[in-house]
Scaffold this motif. Sequence first.
Motif, PDB file in Angstrom:
ATOM      1  N   PRO A 299      40.113 -30.753  -6.543  1.00  0.00           N
ATOM      2  CA  PRO A 299      39.086 -31.190  -5.593  1.00  0.00           C
ATOM      3  C   PRO A 299      37.774 -30.417  -5.660  1.00  0.00           C
ATOM      4  N   ARG A 300      37.768 -29.265  -6.326  1.00  0.00           N
ATOM      5  CA  ARG A 300      36.578 -28.420  -6.283  1.00  0.00           C
ATOM      6  C   ARG A 300      35.647 -28.678  -7.466  1.00  0.00           C
ATOM      7  N   ALA A 301      34.346 -28.720  -7.194  1.00  0.00           N
ATOM      8  CA  ALA A 301      33.349 -28.673  -8.251  1.00  0.00           C
ATOM      9  C   ALA A 301      33.198 -27.219  -8.675  1.00  0.00           C
ATOM     10  N   LEU A 302      33.363 -26.945  -9.957  1.00  0.00           N
ATOM     11  CA  LEU A 302      33.451 -25.564 -10.429  1.00  0.00           C
ATOM     12  C   LEU A 302      32.426 -25.242 -11.506  1.00  0.00           C
ATOM     13  N   GLY A 303      31.313 -25.998 -11.500  1.00  0.00           N
ATOM     14  CA  GLY A 303      30.241 -25.676 -12.422  1.00  0.00           C
ATOM     15  C   GLY A 303      29.977 -26.736 -13.464  1.00  0.00           C
ATOM     16  N   ASN A 304      30.681 -27.856 -13.434  1.00  0.00           N
ATOM     17  CA  ASN A 304      30.384 -28.970 -14.340  1.00  0.00           C
ATOM     18  C   ASN A 304      29.935 -30.225 -13.602  1.00  0.00           C
ATOM     19  N   ARG A 305      30.318 -30.362 -12.349  1.00  0.00           N
ATOM     20  CA  ARG A 305      29.846 -31.464 -11.500  1.00  0.00           C
ATOM     21  C   ARG A 305      29.406 -30.848 -10.174  1.00  0.00           C
ATOM     22  N   SER A 306      28.381 -29.997 -10.240  1.00  0.00           N
ATOM     23  CA  SER A 306      27.991 -29.167  -9.100  1.00  0.00           C
ATOM     24  C   SER A 306      26.547 -29.404  -8.695  1.00  0.00           C
ATOM     25  N   ILE A 307      26.267 -29.127  -7.438  1.00  0.00           N
ATOM     26  CA  ILE A 307      24.903 -28.938  -6.951  1.00  0.00           C
ATOM     27  C   ILE A 307      24.720 -27.447  -6.772  1.00  0.00           C
ATOM     28  N   VAL A 308      23.670 -26.917  -7.371  1.00  0.00           N
ATOM     29  CA  VAL A 308      23.451 -25.472  -7.441  1.00  0.00           C
ATOM     30  C   VAL A 308      22.169 -25.127  -6.690  1.00  0.00           C
ATOM     31  N   CYS A 309      22.247 -24.077  -5.869  1.00  0.00           N
ATOM     32  CA  CYS A 309      21.096 -23.658  -5.052  1.00  0.00           C
ATOM     33  C   CYS A 309      21.037 -22.137  -4.964  1.00  0.00           C
ATOM     34  N   ASP A 310      19.983 -21.672  -4.323  1.00  0.00           N
ATOM     35  CA  ASP A 310      19.738 -20.245  -4.121  1.00  0.00           C
ATOM     36  C   ASP A 310      20.533 -19.747  -2.916  1.00  0.00           C
ATOM     37  N   PRO A 311      21.482 -18.810  -3.101  1.00  0.00           N
ATOM     38  CA  PRO A 311      22.270 -18.324  -1.965  1.00  0.00           C
ATOM     39  C   PRO A 311      21.493 -17.384  -1.046  1.00  0.00           C
ATOM     40  N   ARG A 312      20.294 -16.969  -1.453  1.00  0.00           N
ATOM     41  CA  ARG A 312      19.524 -16.002  -0.658  1.00  0.00           C
ATOM     42  C   ARG A 312      18.795 -16.654   0.510  1.00  0.00           C
ATOM     43  N   ARG A 313      18.667 -17.970   0.488  1.00  0.00           N
ATOM     44  CA  ARG A 313      17.870 -18.657   1.501  1.00  0.00           C
ATOM     45  C   ARG A 313      18.709 -18.981   2.726  1.00  0.00           C
ATOM     46  N   ALA A 314      18.321 -18.413   3.848  1.00  0.00           N
ATOM     47  CA  ALA A 314      19.066 -18.656   5.094  1.00  0.00           C
ATOM     48  C   ALA A 314      19.009 -20.114   5.514  1.00  0.00           C
ATOM     49  N   ASP A 315      17.980 -20.835   5.094  1.00  0.00           N
ATOM     50  CA  ASP A 315      17.827 -22.232   5.498  1.00  0.00           C
ATOM     51  C   ASP A 315      18.459 -23.212   4.507  1.00  0.00           C
ATOM     52  N   MET A 316      19.111 -22.696   3.448  1.00  0.00           N
ATOM     53  CA  MET A 316      19.601 -23.594   2.400  1.00  0.00           C
ATOM     54  C   MET A 316      20.706 -24.525   2.902  1.00  0.00           C
TER      55      MET A 316
ATOM     56  N   LEU B 147      16.442 -13.228 -12.804  1.00  0.00           N
ATOM     57  CA  LEU B 147      15.267 -13.565 -11.999  1.00  0.00           C
ATOM     58  C   LEU B 147      15.293 -12.945 -10.610  1.00  0.00           C
ATOM     59  N   THR B 148      16.498 -12.809 -10.020  1.00  0.00           N
ATOM     60  CA  THR B 148      16.600 -12.472  -8.599  1.00  0.00           C
ATOM     61  C   THR B 148      17.353 -11.179  -8.298  1.00  0.00           C
ATOM     62  N   GLY B 149      18.117 -10.683  -9.256  1.00  0.00           N
ATOM     63  CA  GLY B 149      18.978  -9.530  -9.003  1.00  0.00           C
ATOM     64  C   GLY B 149      20.298  -9.904  -8.336  1.00  0.00           C
ATOM     65  N   VAL B 150      20.529 -11.188  -8.071  1.00  0.00           N
ATOM     66  CA  VAL B 150      21.753 -11.655  -7.413  1.00  0.00           C
ATOM     67  C   VAL B 150      22.621 -12.385  -8.441  1.00  0.00           C
ATOM     68  N   PRO B 151      23.851 -11.916  -8.694  1.00  0.00           N
ATOM     69  CA  PRO B 151      24.677 -12.486  -9.773  1.00  0.00           C
ATOM     70  C   PRO B 151      25.524 -13.675  -9.338  1.00  0.00           C
ATOM     71  N   MET B 152      24.970 -14.514  -8.501  1.00  0.00           N
ATOM     72  CA  MET B 152      25.724 -15.675  -8.025  1.00  0.00           C
ATOM     73  C   MET B 152      24.766 -16.774  -7.614  1.00  0.00           C
ATOM     74  N   VAL B 153      25.313 -17.991  -7.534  1.00  0.00           N
ATOM     75  CA  VAL B 153      24.567 -19.133  -7.017  1.00  0.00           C
ATOM     76  C   VAL B 153      25.418 -19.814  -5.950  1.00  0.00           C
ATOM     77  N   LEU B 154      24.764 -20.586  -5.099  1.00  0.00           N
ATOM     78  CA  LEU B 154      25.488 -21.474  -4.185  1.00  0.00           C
ATOM     79  C   LEU B 154      25.961 -22.667  -5.007  1.00  0.00           C
ATOM     80  N   ASN B 155      27.224 -23.012  -4.869  1.00  0.00           N
ATOM     81  CA  ASN B 155      27.814 -24.126  -5.613  1.00  0.00           C
ATOM     82  C   ASN B 155      28.505 -25.064  -4.633  1.00  0.00           C
ATOM     83  N   THR B 156      28.070 -26.308  -4.615  1.00  0.00           N
ATOM     84  CA  THR B 156      28.755 -27.327  -3.837  1.00  0.00           C
ATOM     85  C   THR B 156      28.948 -28.560  -4.711  1.00  0.00           C
TER      86      THR B 156
END
Length: 581
Positions: free
Chosen positions: A432-449, A535-544
């Motif tokens: 059931p999980r999107a794991l990086g091949n059928r994903s929407i990717v965003c910036d995890p640093r944004r509180a409004d994301m 680019l950001t110093g953060v080694p992760m992305v938001l993945n949904t």
Amino acid sequence: MNILGLNAYHGDASACLLRDGKLVAAAEEERFRRIKHWAGFPSQAIAWCLKDAGLSLSDIDHVAINQDSGANLWRKLAFTLKQRPDISLVLDRLKNKRKRTGVAEELSTSLGQPFKGEVHYVEHHHAHLGSAFLVSPFPEAVAVSVDGFGDFASAAWGIGRGDQVEVDDKVYFPHSLGIFYESITQFIGFPHYGDEYKVMGLAPYGEPKYLPEMRRIVRLQDDGRFELNLDYFRHHREKVEYEWDNGQPIVGSLFSDALIELLGSARGKDDPLEQRHKDIARSAQAMYEEAFFHLVTRLHEKYHVDALALAGGCAMNSVANGKVLRNSPYKKLYVQAAAGDAGGALGAALITHRQQAGGSSARSTMDHAFWGPHFSDEEIGALVTRRSTEIAGAGCTIEQLTDEQVLVDRAAACAARGDVLGWFQGRMEWGPRALGNRSIVCDPRRADMKDILNQKIKRRESFRPFAPSILREATAEWFETDDDVPFMMQVYQIRAEKRGQIPAVTHVDGSGRLQTVTRAANPRYYALIESFRALTGVPMVLNTSFNENEPVVCRPEEALDCFLRTRMDTLVMGTWVLTRS
């Protein structure tokens, strides 16, 4: 030897294909039918598995289905004689039994090809245990299956050793932790099949104020088992509506009026969510965890084995899973990508292979989930060209970036500036999980994301969290764990000092549903996150998941349609990049 594994005539229908005991293809029917949790016979998933492997139905030696209507027969008869349930309940189950005996005929009819092989019926929970242990990295493990019901049982356990896993004992109908959790899900006003994850997401907003009431509903036994107080349920004495026929699964109300007397009025699906509902959700989650850990701890005392492999629908409770190594004696945990009923197709196929091959068989660890359909850059390019006028009319530009580093750098820069990025690559995920091949990717640093995603794409409940995908080697720096979690099946606490940096993936209780990413498992997705870190110093992305109130996209046509009808900013399909101006 070619073996087709099936989860059929049930929710999350699926198919997988083994060649000489090795998994080569797997997919859920919902991805082709475009109906969530599609229930019935998985003819399109079967057809795709065969096509992907270059086989016809006549090349299949064995078909394994994860149900056996003859299993636990004496238990069924004893229950019927003792409880005397509504006759319509008995007749409904007999109808389902007759349907499942026609697998060979339905295969030939639905695919229009002859089937010459054998059909094997594997008991539901045996299939779950096989799906958990036989693809795990452990030479020995306690294997546990917990779900609603299958073949008249709701839980089973045993020991997996080498290439074998056997059922040692079970919890039988009508007692079920899955039914308990599903009933509370309905009570809180989430009526759809599979909505239990909403209760899990809502729970951190509440307090376990109703835990005493929950303990009246679920009773723990000295040997680790659990029982339901059946006064609060209907499923054991009345015919509850179950629809599994070629469409979205439908389950009627499972709870009785006694539950309303205990907890107060049930919430309608359109009623506002009150604090009381959040407290009930938290209390139900606490009760589930109490019963789950009561069981697995007793099993550790019995078997003295430090590794645990989990399957069944309840193994999708990633919050409980994330507490296993902290709240129990186990030192290792494995939950495969399709832990629920879809994964039973794999377990049935693996068990059947071992039975037919004779002697010992080599095992393969499932360390990635990419077993579904895939599409070439040429196929994607042809789609983009065919629909270029429509794409231009939506104010989008089209580029092809064949240099890998340029491609991932462009995508990472889009995410870093706050864009909502559709990411469509390689083989579709199994489970059931999107794991990086059928994903929407965003910036995890944004509180409004979270709000941006809900407004632009998801249009879903505001309390539901989004998950982080992190470079494997950075896990311990950001999370209170250093485990491999490739399938997003465990929730862990984010380190307190890091939470402020990644508010978009930090749940209200400081946790995150973790996915660790390695270069070996998914090189392009790893490179995207690596570029985002540069680019950001953060080694992760938001993945949904790449979808909009539908199953996760399967084909590039569905990805493009989702992109165009929502307000997604950028779409990367293979090496093709579409950008809204």
